[in-house]
Scaffold this motif. Structure first.
Motif, short mmCIF file in Angstrom:
data_model
loop_
_atom_site.label_atom_id
_atom_site.label_comp_id
_atom_site.label_asym_id
_atom_site.label_seq_id
_atom_site.Cartn_x
_atom_site.Cartn_y
_atom_site.Cartn_z
N THR A 1 0.83 -1.21 0.00
CA THR A 1 0.00 0.00 0.00
C THR A 1 0.86 1.26 0.00
O THR A 1 2.02 1.24 0.42
CB THR A 1 -0.96 0.02 1.21
N ASP A 2 0.26 2.35 -0.45
CA ASP A 2 0.97 3.64 -0.41
C ASP A 2 0.85 4.25 0.98
O ASP A 2 1.81 4.82 1.49
CB ASP A 2 0.37 4.59 -1.45
N PHE A 3 -0.35 4.13 1.56
CA PHE A 3 -0.58 4.70 2.89
C PHE A 3 -1.40 3.71 3.73
O PHE A 3 -2.22 2.97 3.19
CB PHE A 3 -1.37 6.03 2.79
N LEU A 4 -1.17 3.76 5.03
CA LEU A 4 -1.94 2.92 5.96
C LEU A 4 -1.99 3.66 7.28
O LEU A 4 -0.99 4.20 7.74
CB LEU A 4 -1.26 1.56 6.10
N ILE A 5 -3.18 3.71 7.87
CA ILE A 5 -3.32 4.49 9.11
C ILE A 5 -3.92 3.61 10.22
O ILE A 5 -4.81 2.79 9.96
CB ILE A 5 -4.23 5.73 8.92
N CYS A 6 -3.42 3.79 11.44
CA CYS A 6 -4.02 3.07 12.58
C CYS A 6 -3.93 3.95 13.82
O CYS A 6 -3.41 5.06 13.77
CB CYS A 6 -3.33 1.74 12.78
N GLY B 1 -2.62 8.67 16.69
CA GLY B 1 -2.74 7.99 15.40
C GLY B 1 -1.37 7.82 14.77
O GLY B 1 -0.45 8.61 15.05
N ILE B 2 -1.23 6.78 13.95
CA ILE B 2 0.06 6.51 13.30
C ILE B 2 -0.20 6.29 11.81
O ILE B 2 -1.11 5.56 11.44
CB ILE B 2 0.75 5.26 13.89
N LEU B 3 0.64 6.93 11.00
CA LEU B 3 0.51 6.81 9.55
C LEU B 3 1.76 6.14 8.98
O LEU B 3 2.87 6.58 9.26
CB LEU B 3 0.37 8.20 8.93
#
Ligand SMILES: Cc1ncc(COP(=O)(O)O)c(C=O)c1O
Length: 419
Positions: free
Chosen positions: A214-219, A230-232
């Protein structure tokens, strides 16, 4: 109580609460986990020994910078990426809005963003907002009978005009895990950028951003033993291309370019400790042949993190099977979630005939059983399932500190009937 859960529970001071004489059972995990003592100590240690703004020449500021760097390195092991690809923010929702605004600057009127009916509104609203600027937002349908993503609909809506595909890894109301690798690969074939909402997923299985590409993933750390931050994950080349919104003195390169203002340093220190807690479980309990077979190509902290998450997943799924079996025998209950055998988290949701979801949650609370009710911001899914009038779903989350005894209490309470 097995050895793992005993070891885990001893580290969570919050679990000692009682309600009406009943021990509190925290079955609200998908809304936020309890935190182990090492996380509490890490937050305290930061505030006592390092508290300062970042970038100064003096001791506490330098310690702050070391903590931030070391937290990025810890999350690099968590995601399987480089530390320069880890950015922090207030929560997933804020990071998602920032990312959407930055990506919008690269789009033209008529360009498309594909979102899904399975998503939490934090992965829908930031994109829907872009409609004001002429961006076309399309919705991938859910298969309502199976609570899974309609992949045919996804394929039919994906086109060369699709510039962004935003989708969750796991659905937070019903626990469905989607085939995110396939979704990303198809999106990339069309030249779209991918944004994965992994908030519900990350506590329930290892995340490997290189594998899913993936290009981006957030949790969010509070969904896996940490504080509220939050963490990107942002692929360096993907973030580098964006014009993020920032103050002029902010570093203009990844990962800092998307971080706004002073970060929640103590929260970040706690989040790092949360990942170390998972790694600790992996190193202590992850030496079964099944787990070793899947992790023996990995090294160091990444090895232990993946092993820890697999230990948790295995434990949670055994409890989940027990809960589902118990609830299936209760006539008033209708379960919602993916079909047997489909990848899923241990989140179990249901309706109870004759009572709204909040009535069930209040009844369970009177017995010390903390469960969530409502739509959990997965509003579109709840509407598509036709559950709005009865107050959505009752949701039971199973975390590693939950026990079979707690689930037996839920089953017994619901067998008696909601009073
Ligand atoms: C799947 C999912 N995505 C996004 C969010 C929003 O996360 P945050 O509270 O960090 O903004 C949540 C929170 O419940 C969630 O479960």
């Amino acid at each position: 109580m097995n050895k793992l859960v005993k070891y885990v529970r001893n580290q969570f001071p919050a679990l000692e609460k009682t309600v009406n004489g009943f021990p509190a059972a925290f079955l609200d995990g998908p809304g936020g986990y309890q935190v182990p003592i090492c996380v509490i100590k890490a937050v305290e240690d930061y505030l006592v020994n390092m508290n300062a703004n970042s970038g100064g020449a003096f001791l506490t500021s330098q310690r702050t910078d070391e903590t931030l760097k070391s937290a990025r390195e810890t999350f690099a092991d968590f995601f399987n990426c480089s530390y320069e690809e880890v950015a922090f923010g207030a929560n997933m929702t804020s990071l998602s809005f920032s990312l959407a605004q930055a990506l919008m600057r690269e789009m033209n009127t008529g360009d498309k963003v594909l979102i899904t009916q399975m998503d939490h509104d934090a992965n829908r609203a930031p994109w829907i907002e872009l409609q004001e600027r002429g961006i076309v937002v399309e919705d991938v349908a859910v298969n309502v009978n199976s609570c899974t993503l309609d992949m045919d609909d996804f394929k039919s809506k994906l086109s060369e005009n699709t510039k962004v595909v935003a989708c969750n890894y796991a659905q937070n109301a019903v626990g469905t895990i989607s085939d995110i690798g396939q979704i990303i690969s198809m999106a990339h074939e069309m030249g779209a950028v991918t944004v994965v909402d992994a908030v519900h997923y990350v506590a329930h299985g290892p995340t490997d951003v290189q594998e899913i590409e993936t290009d981006f993933l957030i949790c969010s750390a509070y969904k896996f033993f940490g504080p509220h931050i939050g963490i990107l994950y942002a692929k360096k080349e993907a973030l580098d291309k964006l014009r993020t919104m920032r103050v002029r003195s902010q570093k203009a390169y990844p990962p800092y370019m998307i971080e706004t203002g002073t970060l929640n340093h103590e929260g970040i220190a706690g989040a790092k400790a949360a990942v170390e807690f998972i790694a600790d479980i992996g190193s202590i309990c992850g030496n079964t042949p099944e787990i070793q077979q899947r992790v023996n190509h990995l090294e160091g902290r990444r090895h232990d993190i993946v092993a820890g998450l697999m230990v948790f997943d295995d434990y949670e799924h055994r409890l989940m099977d027990y809960l589902i079996e118990g609830l299936t025998g209760i006539q008033e209950i209708t379960l919602y979630g993916p079909p047997k055998g489909h990848p899923r988290t241990s989140t179990v949701s249901f309706t109870y005939a004759g009572h709204t979801a909040v009535e069930v949650a209040r009844y369970l609370d009177s017995k010390g059983l903390f469960v969530w009710d409502g739509d959990f911001y997965a509003s579109t899914l709840i509407d598509r399932l036709g559950l709005r009038d009865q107050g959505g779903l009752v949701r039971i989350g199973i975390a590693p500190y939950n026990t079979k005894e707690e689930l037996s209490r839920v089953i017994e309470a619901l067998k008696v009937g909601v009073i």
